[in-house]
Design a protein around this motif. Structure first.
Motif, PDB file in Angstrom:
ATOM      1  N   ALA A  55       0.836  -1.196   0.000  1.00 58.05           N
ATOM      2  CA  ALA A  55       0.000   0.000   0.000  1.00 58.05           C
ATOM      3  C   ALA A  55       0.877   1.255   0.000  1.00 58.05           C
ATOM      4  N   VAL A  56       1.957   1.230   0.805  1.00 58.50           N
ATOM      5  CA  VAL A  56       2.885   2.368   0.844  1.00 58.50           C
ATOM      6  C   VAL A  56       3.584   2.531  -0.502  1.00 58.50           C
ATOM      7  N   GLN A  57       4.035   1.388  -1.061  1.00 59.50           N
ATOM      8  CA  GLN A  57       4.712   1.439  -2.365  1.00 59.50           C
ATOM      9  C   GLN A  57       3.783   1.972  -3.454  1.00 59.50           C
ATOM     10  N   ASP A  58       2.528   1.520  -3.422  1.00 58.57           N
ATOM     11  CA  ASP A  58       1.555   2.011  -4.403  1.00 58.57           C
ATOM     12  C   ASP A  58       1.328   3.508  -4.232  1.00 58.57           C
ATOM     13  N   ASN A  59       1.281   3.954  -2.967  1.00 60.03           N
ATOM     14  CA  ASN A  59       1.078   5.375  -2.687  1.00 60.03           C
ATOM     15  C   ASN A  59       2.267   6.204  -3.172  1.00 60.03           C
ATOM     16  N   VAL A  60       3.473   5.676  -2.909  1.00 59.45           N
ATOM     17  CA  VAL A  60       4.688   6.367  -3.367  1.00 59.45           C
ATOM     18  C   VAL A  60       4.710   6.435  -4.894  1.00 59.45           C
ATOM     19  N   ALA A  61       4.352   5.305  -5.534  1.00 51.60           N
ATOM     20  CA  ALA A  61       4.334   5.292  -7.002  1.00 51.60           C
ATOM     21  C   ALA A  61       3.355   6.325  -7.551  1.00 51.60           C
ATOM     22  N   GLN A  62       2.212   6.438  -6.893  1.00 47.83           N
ATOM     23  CA  GLN A  62       1.218   7.429  -7.336  1.00 47.83           C
ATOM     24  C   GLN A  62       1.745   8.841  -7.148  1.00 47.83           C
ATOM     25  N   LEU A  63       2.402   9.089  -5.996  1.00 43.67           N
ATOM     26  CA  LEU A  63       2.966  10.412  -5.738  1.00 43.67           C
ATOM     27  C   LEU A  63       4.057  10.754  -6.754  1.00 43.67           C
ATOM     28  N   VAL A  64       4.882   9.755  -7.071  1.00 45.16           N
ATOM     29  CA  VAL A  64       5.942   9.974  -8.064  1.00 45.16           C
ATOM     30  C   VAL A  64       5.325  10.320  -9.422  1.00 45.16           C
ATOM     31  N   GLU A  65       4.259   9.571  -9.769  1.00 43.25           N
ATOM     32  CA  GLU A  65       3.582   9.830 -11.035  1.00 43.25           C
ATOM     33  C   GLU A  65       2.981  11.233 -11.055  1.00 43.25           C
ATOM     34  N   GLU A  66       2.356  11.631  -9.955  1.00 41.42           N
ATOM     35  CA  GLU A  66       1.777  12.970  -9.871  1.00 41.42           C
ATOM     36  C   GLU A  66       2.865  14.032  -9.928  1.00 41.42           C
ATOM     37  N   PHE A  67       4.001  13.751  -9.268  1.00 44.77           N
ATOM     38  CA  PHE A  67       5.123  14.695  -9.296  1.00 44.77           C
ATOM     39  C   PHE A  67       5.639  14.872 -10.723  1.00 44.77           C
ATOM     40  N   GLU A  68       5.811  13.742 -11.449  1.00 47.50           N
ATOM     41  CA  GLU A  68       6.303  13.807 -12.820  1.00 47.50           C
ATOM     42  C   GLU A  68       5.318  14.589 -13.700  1.00 47.50           C
ATOM     43  N   THR A  69       4.022  14.352 -13.490  1.00 46.82           N
ATOM     44  CA  THR A  69       3.008  15.074 -14.270  1.00 46.82           C
ATOM     45  C   THR A  69       3.083  16.573 -13.989  1.00 46.82           C
ATOM     46  N   ALA A  70       3.224  16.916 -12.698  1.00 50.20           N
ATOM     47  CA  ALA A  70       3.301  18.329 -12.316  1.00 50.20           C
ATOM     48  C   ALA A  70       4.564  18.972 -12.870  1.00 50.20           C
ATOM     49  N   ARG A  71       5.674  18.227 -12.839  1.00 53.28           N
ATOM     50  CA  ARG A  71       6.933  18.779 -13.339  1.00 53.28           C
ATOM     51  C   ARG A  71       6.855  18.998 -14.847  1.00 53.28           C
ATOM     52  N   ASN A  72       6.267  18.043 -15.548  1.00 55.83           N
ATOM     53  CA  ASN A  72       6.105  18.200 -16.991  1.00 55.83           C
ATOM     54  C   ASN A  72       5.203  19.393 -17.310  1.00 55.83           C
ATOM     55  N   LYS A  73       4.158  19.567 -16.513  1.00 53.49           N
ATOM     56  CA  LYS A  73       3.254  20.701 -16.706  1.00 53.49           C
ATOM     57  C   LYS A  73       3.994  22.013 -16.461  1.00 53.49           C
ATOM     58  N   LYS A  74       4.823  22.010 -15.411  1.00 52.11           N
ATOM     59  CA  LYS A  74       5.602  23.215 -15.085  1.00 52.11           C
ATOM     60  C   LYS A  74       6.542  23.569 -16.236  1.00 52.11           C
TER      61      LYS A  74
END
Length: 242
Positions: A176-195
């Motif tokens: 569950a923690v790993q899945d949460n981290v993976a989701q956060l990483v994905e959201e971070f990458e999306t936000a960085r690409n948007k930036k």
């Protein structure tokens, strides 16, 4: 290890059970009707009484003063005369033989009159039951060794199951923690690409704005020149028409 210990006792037990299966009603009736049974039959009858808690009969000895335990008469009535004797032997609770019974049976292993082949000379039925009693003695000895091992194995398996349950729970929590981290990483990458995309857009707009300002500034100078030229042309026109 438990199975290896049991394997030592199983051949004797299986042989005894086979002998019981081959017991015929006529063989058992023959024993019941004996007037003067041989020693082997007497000993087998005594062992049967011990196994099934049949009390002996007190009989006066030949000296007329002392008494001894007679197992023959009680065994005839309650055991040899029981039409379900073979079934009772087959269903005997061999895993829980009381210690006091085994203390009585154990010495029979060393009694030459309790050898199956010796007993067989007097009775086929007694022969089969003699093998059964001997198998019970062997099986009980093994069961006393196997029992604690089996109990220890059951405890170990129970402990292992508990540990495995805790491990599975922790693995689920970790996933569950790993899945949460993976989701956060994905959201971070999306936000960085948007930036980065927005940064490029801002840079492009800034360049366009700069060019527009230069164009406006250039047009401002032209306006003054056009105004002066217009005024001059107006004056010339007036002179021509005046």
């Amino acid at each position: 290890e438990c199975q290896a210990d049991l394997d030592k006792a199983l051949p004797a037990l299986n042989a005894a059970l086979d002998a019981l299966k081959n017991l015929k009603k006529a063989d058992i009736t023959e024993v019941k009707n004996m007037k003067t049974p041989p020693d082997g039959v007497i000993i087998v009858s005594k062992a049967l009484c011990w196994c099934f808690n049949v009390a002996p009969k007190k009989v006066t000895a030949s000296d007329g003063r002392t008494k001894f335990d007679d197992f023959w008469e009680p065994s005839k009535k309650k055991l040899w005369g029981d039409p379900k004797l073979a079934e009772r032997l087959m269903d005997y609770d061999k895993d829980n033989i009381p210690p006091d019974i085994m203390e009585k049976l154990k010495p029979l292993e060393e009694d030459p009159n309790f050898e199956p082949e010796t007993v067989k000379k007097g009775s086929v039925a007694a022969y089969g039951i003699c093998k059964w009693v001997r198998a019970m003695i062997v099986y009980d000895g093994v069961a006393k060794v196997v029992g604690p091992k089996r109990a220890a194995l059951n405890r170990a398996e129970s402990d292992l199951a508990q540990v495995q349950a805790v491990l599975a729970e922790k693995k689920a929590e970790l996933k569950a923690v790993q899945d949460n981290v993976a989701q956060l990483v994905e959201e971070f990458e999306t936000a960085r690409n948007k930036k980065e995309e927005l940064s490029l857009q801002v840079e492009d707009c800034t360049k366009k704005l700069s060019r527009a300002e230069k164009l406006i500034n250039g047009l401002g100078g032209e306006k003054v020149r056009w105004t002066e030229s217009s005024a001059r042309l107006g004056g010339q026109y007036n002179n021509l028409t005046g």
